[in-house]
Scaffold this active site. Structure first.
Site, PDB file in Angstrom:
ATOM      1  N   GLY A  11       0.846  -1.210   0.000  1.00 36.54           N
ATOM      2  CA  GLY A  11       0.000   0.000   0.000  1.00 36.54           C
ATOM      3  C   GLY A  11       0.873   1.248   0.000  1.00 36.54           C
ATOM      4  N   ARG A  72       1.111  -5.032  -5.134  1.00 36.63           N
ATOM      5  CA  ARG A  72       1.340  -6.223  -4.318  1.00 36.63           C
ATOM      6  C   ARG A  72       1.633  -7.317  -5.349  1.00 36.63           C
ATOM      7  NH1 ARG A  72      -0.770  -4.068   0.578  1.00 36.63           N
ATOM      8  NH2 ARG A  72      -2.624  -2.808   0.238  1.00 36.63           N
ATOM      9  N   ASP A 103       5.416  -4.820   6.105  1.00 39.73           N
ATOM     10  CA  ASP A 103       6.071  -6.099   6.454  1.00 39.73           C
ATOM     11  C   ASP A 103       6.057  -7.124   5.322  1.00 39.73           C
ATOM     12  OD1 ASP A 103       3.385  -6.488   6.767  1.00 39.73           O
ATOM     13  OD2 ASP A 103       3.514  -7.344   8.790  1.00 39.73           O
ATOM     14  N   GLY A 104       5.006  -7.103   4.477  1.00 37.51           N
ATOM     15  CA  GLY A 104       4.978  -7.999   3.317  1.00 37.51           C
ATOM     16  C   GLY A 104       6.158  -7.697   2.393  1.00 37.51           C
ATOM     17  N   THR A 125       4.161   2.621   5.574  1.00 41.64           N
ATOM     18  CA  THR A 125       2.764   2.156   5.614  1.00 41.64           C
ATOM     19  C   THR A 125       1.992   3.055   6.571  1.00 41.64           C
ATOM     20  OG1 THR A 125       1.283   0.451   6.481  1.00 41.64           O
ATOM     21  CG2 THR A 125       3.533   0.329   7.251  1.00 41.64           C
ATOM     22  N   ASP A 127      -0.326   2.153   8.345  1.00 40.68           N
ATOM     23  CA  ASP A 127      -0.825   1.360   9.477  1.00 40.68           C
ATOM     24  C   ASP A 127       0.047   1.438  10.740  1.00 40.68           C
ATOM     25  OD1 ASP A 127      -2.850   0.597   7.828  1.00 40.68           O
ATOM     26  OD2 ASP A 127      -2.184  -1.471   7.556  1.00 40.68           O
ATOM     27  N   ASP A 129       2.376  -0.504  11.632  1.00 39.52           N
ATOM     28  CA  ASP A 129       2.420  -1.833  12.259  1.00 39.52           C
ATOM     29  C   ASP A 129       3.761  -2.548  12.063  1.00 39.52           C
ATOM     30  OD1 ASP A 129       2.068  -2.154   9.556  1.00 39.52           O
ATOM     31  OD2 ASP A 129       0.572  -3.725   9.700  1.00 39.52           O
ATOM     32  N   ARG A 171      -6.093  -3.159   8.617  1.00 39.07           N
ATOM     33  CA  ARG A 171      -6.644  -4.511   8.477  1.00 39.07           C
ATOM     34  C   ARG A 171      -6.262  -5.382   9.671  1.00 39.07           C
ATOM     35  NH1 ARG A 171      -6.303  -6.055   2.531  1.00 39.07           N
ATOM     36  NH2 ARG A 171      -4.192  -5.342   2.872  1.00 39.07           N
TER      37      ARG A 171
HETATM   38  O1  F6P Z   1      -1.589  -1.741   4.500  1.00 38.22           O
HETATM   39  C1  F6P Z   1      -2.148  -0.486   4.387  1.00 38.22           C
HETATM   40  C2  F6P Z   1      -3.609  -0.553   4.119  1.00 38.22           C
HETATM   41  O2  F6P Z   1      -4.029   0.781   3.931  1.00 38.22           O
HETATM   42  C3  F6P Z   1      -4.493  -1.241   5.160  1.00 38.22           C
HETATM   43  O3  F6P Z   1      -4.799  -0.473   6.275  1.00 38.22           O
HETATM   44  C4  F6P Z   1      -5.694  -1.571   4.351  1.00 38.22           C
HETATM   45  O4  F6P Z   1      -6.405  -2.618   4.932  1.00 38.22           O
HETATM   46  C5  F6P Z   1      -5.099  -1.973   3.049  1.00 38.22           C
HETATM   47  O5  F6P Z   1      -3.898  -1.251   2.925  1.00 38.22           O
HETATM   48  C6  F6P Z   1      -5.970  -1.726   1.862  1.00 38.22           C
HETATM   49  O6  F6P Z   1      -5.324  -2.178   0.740  1.00 38.22           O
HETATM   50  P1  F6P Z   1      -5.826  -1.961  -0.740  1.00 38.22           P
HETATM   51  O7  F6P Z   1      -5.527  -0.545  -1.107  1.00 38.22           O
HETATM   52  O8  F6P Z   1      -5.022  -2.914  -1.533  1.00 38.22           O
HETATM   53  O9  F6P Z   1      -7.278  -2.228  -0.752  1.00 38.22           O
END
Ligand code: F6P
Length: 325
Positions: A11, A72, A103-104, A125, A127, A129, A171
């Site tokens: 992300g 991704r 982390d991914g 990120t 998040d 996290d 998430r």
């Molecule tokens: O990892 C960051 C994040 O914003 C999460 O909080 C969220 O769940 C996810 O990405 C959403 O991803 P995408 O943009 O692929 O729907």
């Protein structure tokens, strides 16, 4: 080391451009050739790579998103994908890579390091996290975006004597919900890391607060709770309205939280981390993650970093409840 690469993965997060810029500028200043890799590990597998110079990153520090694009990449989770990426690096002469992501992305960086291409990770990120790091690039901006949006929701909520249920991103992590919840004065904050009972922690709290004269409420919910708890945001909204008698609306903030011009903090953080990552590669240090701890830039072994667990401080969670009555 003569040639390094830089990519953003997973992300996007505001401030990633500041990190890319610092990698390019410090790399070029050190006499390195810096290659930009588009769309994360995808670009590495498919050779979507270009040489960057000092001017490639002009006027990018203030921009949200990532100028290198991001993706991704499931193919990179296979041994074949990793091998293809390592072969591409050899073809372009790339001897080390700065990987900006979550982390991914660090798992990918670890695997690529093991395949002979030293990688340094930079936590990017919204998040927040990443366990080894106090604050990730993008978190501060996302927090500010959330509070400015929820302040607007509060205006209309207050005018109508309503309750607003607001779902924010995260998430698997509740840092955005918890800290933005504190910052907007949410009555209840639901996050994936903490057990809660909807009756006790939402309905009863609203009722109790009503008895003290309060008529409008914000309930902050992390995305992960909705995914885990099998209770949709619509169901929460309906339940609150039925059980408390307060007219209730919900808002899912969504991807607005990931965009926008990075805050001062994220621009400086991205710059510091990008600069340090190039220093590490130049010193021959691969398989590392750059982090910020107590406002100092530090670095960790990538395997150790991935094994660390980040926990919500229960005292802060308790504090949020104690002061939002
Ligand atoms: O990892 C960051 C994040 O914003 C999460 O909080 C969220 O769940 C996810 O990405 C959403 O991803 P995408 O943009 O692929 O729907």
């Amino acid at each position: 080391m003569k040639t390094i690469g830089v990519l953003t993965s997973g992300g996007d997060a505001p401030g990633m451009n500041a990190a890319v810029r610092a990698v390019v500028r410090s790399g070029v200043s050190k006499g390195l050739k810096v290659m930009g890799i588009r769309r994360g590990f995808n670009g590495l597998i498919h050779g979507d790579i270009f040489e960057m110079n000092l001017r490639s990153v002009s006027n990018t520090i203030q921009r949200g998103g990532t100028m290198l694009y991001t993706a991704r990449c499931p193919e990179f989770r296979t041994q074949e994908g990793i091998q293809k990426a390592a072969d591409t690096c050899k073809y372009f002469g790339i001897e080390g890579i700065v990987v900006i992501g979550g982390d991914g992305s660090f798992r990918g960086a670890k695997d690529l390091s093991a395949a002979g291409i030293p990688c340094v990770g930079i936590p990017g990120t919204i998040d927040n996290d990443i366990a080894c790091c106090d604050k990730t690039i993008g978190y501060d901006t996302a927090m500010n975006t959330i509070i400015s949006m929820v302040d607007k929701i509060r205006d209309t909520s207050e005018s109508h004597d309503r309750c607003s249920v607001v779902e924010v991103m995260g998430r698997r992590a509740g840092y955005l919900a918890l800290n933005a919840g504190i910052a907007v004065g949410a009555t209840s904050i639901l996050i994936p890391e903490m057990e809660f009972d909807f009756e006790r922690d939402v309905i009863s709290r609203i009722k109790r607060t009503q008895t003290t004269g309060k008529r409008d409420f914000i309930i902050m919910v992390a995305e992960g709770v909705v995914l885990d708890n099998k209770m949709s945001i619509e169901e929460m909204t309906k339940k609150i309205e039925e059980e408390t008698g307060v007219e209730t609306r919900h808002t899912v903030l969504g991807h607005v939280q990931r965009g926008g011009s990075p805050s001062a903090y994220d621009r400086v953080l991205g710059s510091k981390m990008g600069y340090r990552a190039v220093e590490l590669l130049e010193q021959g240090e691969g398989s590392r993650v750059v982090a910020i701890k107590k406002e100092e830039i530090v670095d960790y072994d990538i395997v150790e970093a991935l094994d660390m667990k980040k926990e919500i401080n229960p005292r802060i969670y308790q504090m949020a409840y104690d002061i939002s009555i």
